[in-house]
Design a protein around this motif. Structure first.
Motif, mmCIF file in Angstrom:
data_model
loop_
_atom_site.group_PDB
_atom_site.id
_atom_site.type_symbol
_atom_site.label_atom_id
_atom_site.label_comp_id
_atom_site.label_asym_id
_atom_site.label_seq_id
_atom_site.Cartn_x
_atom_site.Cartn_y
_atom_site.Cartn_z
ATOM 1 N N ASP A 37 0.710 -1.144 0.234
ATOM 2 C CA ASP A 37 0.049 0.056 0.003
ATOM 3 C C ASP A 37 0.809 1.545 -0.007
ATOM 4 O O ASP A 37 1.705 1.413 0.854
ATOM 5 N N PRO A 38 0.624 2.001 -0.896
ATOM 6 C CA PRO A 38 1.414 3.351 -0.908
ATOM 7 C C PRO A 38 1.129 4.136 0.297
ATOM 8 O O PRO A 38 2.120 4.880 0.636
ATOM 9 N N GLY A 39 0.193 4.151 1.084
ATOM 10 C CA GLY A 39 -0.274 4.848 2.108
ATOM 11 C C GLY A 39 0.742 4.373 3.098
ATOM 12 O O GLY A 39 0.940 5.082 4.234
ATOM 13 N N ARG A 40 1.274 3.095 3.119
ATOM 14 C CA ARG A 40 1.959 2.605 4.301
ATOM 15 C C ARG A 40 3.526 2.996 4.168
ATOM 16 O O ARG A 40 4.161 2.902 5.260
ATOM 17 N N VAL A 41 3.720 3.697 3.188
ATOM 18 C CA VAL A 41 5.087 4.152 2.998
ATOM 19 C C VAL A 41 5.443 5.449 4.046
ATOM 20 O O VAL A 41 6.329 5.499 4.861
ATOM 21 N N ALA A 42 4.460 6.381 4.243
ATOM 22 C CA ALA A 42 4.435 7.438 5.127
ATOM 23 C C ALA A 42 4.263 6.881 6.283
ATOM 24 O O ALA A 42 5.112 7.537 7.395
ATOM 25 N N LEU A 43 3.687 5.912 6.794
ATOM 26 C CA LEU A 43 3.653 5.259 7.991
ATOM 27 C C LEU A 43 5.038 4.668 8.505
ATOM 28 O O LEU A 43 5.695 4.989 9.613
ATOM 29 N N VAL A 44 5.734 4.248 7.667
ATOM 30 C CA VAL A 44 6.932 3.394 7.903
ATOM 31 C C VAL A 44 8.080 4.852 7.983
ATOM 32 O O VAL A 44 8.852 4.944 9.097
ATOM 33 N N ALA A 45 7.983 5.674 7.151
ATOM 34 C CA ALA A 45 8.954 6.852 7.089
ATOM 35 C C ALA A 45 8.461 7.951 8.344
ATOM 36 O O ALA A 45 9.330 8.665 8.756
ATOM 37 N N SER A 46 7.455 7.784 9.093
ATOM 38 C CA SER A 46 6.975 8.637 10.123
ATOM 39 C C SER A 46 8.013 8.364 11.394
ATOM 40 O O SER A 46 8.162 9.353 12.016
ATOM 41 N N HIS A 47 8.666 7.122 11.229
ATOM 42 C CA HIS A 47 9.531 6.834 12.288
ATOM 43 C C HIS A 47 11.060 7.285 11.881
ATOM 44 O O HIS A 47 12.117 7.136 12.882
ATOM 45 N N PHE A 48 11.286 7.701 10.735
ATOM 46 C CA PHE A 48 12.374 8.139 10.327
ATOM 47 C C PHE A 48 13.041 9.417 11.055
ATOM 48 O O PHE A 48 12.169 10.570 11.245
ATOM 49 N N GLU A 49 14.176 9.465 11.279
ATOM 50 C CA GLU A 49 14.872 10.896 12.014
ATOM 51 C C GLU A 49 14.892 11.992 10.879
ATOM 52 O O GLU A 49 14.644 13.299 11.152
ATOM 53 N N ASN A 50 15.269 11.524 9.622
ATOM 54 C CA ASN A 50 15.237 12.653 8.542
ATOM 55 C C ASN A 50 15.158 12.061 7.167
ATOM 56 O O ASN A 50 15.024 10.838 7.191
ATOM 57 N N LYS A 51 14.599 12.704 6.422
ATOM 58 C CA LYS A 51 14.261 12.105 4.881
ATOM 59 C C LYS A 51 15.103 12.810 4.072
ATOM 60 O O LYS A 51 15.139 14.076 3.956
ATOM 61 N N GLU A 52 15.783 11.882 3.144
ATOM 62 C CA GLU A 52 16.627 12.536 1.953
ATOM 63 C C GLU A 52 15.818 12.618 0.721
ATOM 64 O O GLU A 52 16.248 13.550 -0.315
ATOM 65 N N CYS A 53 14.988 11.823 0.426
ATOM 66 C CA CYS A 53 14.360 11.944 -0.840
ATOM 67 C C CYS A 53 12.764 11.312 -0.773
ATOM 68 O O CYS A 53 12.648 10.509 0.124
ATOM 69 N N GLU A 54 11.963 11.801 -1.583
ATOM 70 C CA GLU A 54 10.793 11.426 -1.548
ATOM 71 C C GLU A 54 10.047 11.555 -3.044
ATOM 72 O O GLU A 54 10.091 12.634 -3.608
ATOM 73 N N VAL A 55 9.694 10.471 -3.682
ATOM 74 C CA VAL A 55 9.238 10.474 -4.890
ATOM 75 C C VAL A 55 8.126 9.442 -5.242
ATOM 76 O O VAL A 55 7.891 8.561 -4.634
ATOM 77 N N GLU A 56 7.187 9.796 -6.038
ATOM 78 C CA GLU A 56 5.913 8.929 -6.223
ATOM 79 C C GLU A 56 5.959 8.761 -7.789
ATOM 80 O O GLU A 56 5.770 9.860 -8.530
#
Ligand code: R1P
Ligand code: URA
Length: 292
Positions: A37-56
């Motif tokens: 589920d593409p919606g689950r990507v944000a849930l996983v990334a919500s635990h990251f300390e930083n994001k270096e890239c985001e693409v869809e």
């Protein structure tokens, strides 16, 4: 002679990203989490300390970031083994093909891939909420049959035992299933002792291929009874989902480590389901992030 990949075989977008994922080589981490589920990507990334890239692009959403100092890429695959063919080939190309020269790199880069999904449970020990790790996957999708080396990486005696038990031949519920192991090292590290280890059927559909009958009758009405009673060398079939076989199979052929862990959201045996699982899958996500 190095292998060269022309633009028709490996399609690279004008911005230097790979065709479907739209990811550039420098954005890919060695540790990769795959979700349907593409919606689950944000849930996983919500635990990251930083994001270096985001693409869809289409159903493929990708974020790379850091979790407790570990660089991790999370990618959604959408539904089905056909999408795993795209995601695995493009991730492997990002890791192991030089996008400037279009040649295979001298040094092989191994990826560690963990799929976090949802599944249907088939046994009394897989009620709704159970985390099931696919030690072996039975592919009902036929994908691996298109690649050389399929017989060298599959468990052929298990395949024969399963087909004999089902009594399928000719066109009956074709294509012939393939049986493939996940990475033992990843299973030991991530499943530990608190997840059920099982045999997963990766089906080429959610309804008929998983024995769900709505208005159109099934080719084999006894399919799920036979699947539930199948036993080979102590292995029983624990769950149905739709991607683990292609992921395990292509990873073996490419030299990567992979495994699938799914939360049971429907138990087919006792005919119960949980549609509110989106709140509870976060516990599985946190466990995998800590152990990957
Ligand atoms: C079907 O509803 C989907 O759910 C499962 C199946 O494998 C299929 O993709 O996994 P995901 O929750 O990861 O999508
Ligand atoms: N995903 C599947 O593929 N099957 C189920 O029954 C539940 C989730």
């Amino acid at each position: 002679m190095k292998k060269y990949f022309p633009s028709s075989e490996l399609i690279i977008n004008e911005d230097g990203s790979v065709f479907h994922l739209h990811v550039k080589p420098e954005w890919l981490a060695d540790k990769v989490i795959l979700v349907g589920d593409p919606g689950r990507v944000a849930l996983v990334a919500s635990h990251f300390e930083n994001k270096e890239c985001e693409v869809e692009s289409r159903e493929f959403k990708t974020i790379t970031g850091t979790y407790k100092g570990k660089r991790i890429t999370v990618v959604s695959t959408g539904i089905g083994c056909d999408n795993i063919d795209i995601v695995m080939n493009e991730l492997d190309a990002l890791a192991n093909i030089d996008f400037n020269t279009r040649e295979e790199k001298d040094q092989f880069r191994q990826l560690e891939l963990v799929r976090i999904g949802t599944c249907g449970g088939l046994q009394p020990n897989t009620p709704v909420g159970t985390f099931v790790c696919s030690q072996k996957s039975i592919g009902f999708d036929g994908l691996l049959n298109f690649y050389a080396g399929r017989n060298a990486v599959c468990d052929l005696p298990f395949e024969r035992a399963f087909l004999n038990h089902m009594g399928w031949s000719g066109n009956m519920c074709a294509p012939a299933p393939y049986v493939i192991d996940a990475s033992e090292e990843l299973i030991d590290r991530i499943a530990k002792e608190d997840m059920v280890r099982g045999v997963t059927i990766a089906a080429g559909g959610f309804f008929g291929p998983q024995g769900r009958e709505l208005r159109v009758p099934l080719a084999d009405p006894k399919q799920n009874d036979k699947i539930e009673s199948f036993e080979y060398k102590g292995y029983k079939i624990t769950n149905f989902e739709m991607e683990s076989s292609a992921l395990a199979g292509l990873s073996r052929l490419m030299g990567h480590k992979a495994m699938t862990v799914c939360m049971v959201i429907a138990n087919r045996l006792i005919k119960e389901a949980n549609t509110g699982y989106k709140n509870t899958i976060d516990a599985l996500i946190k466990t995998v992030l800590d152990r990957i």
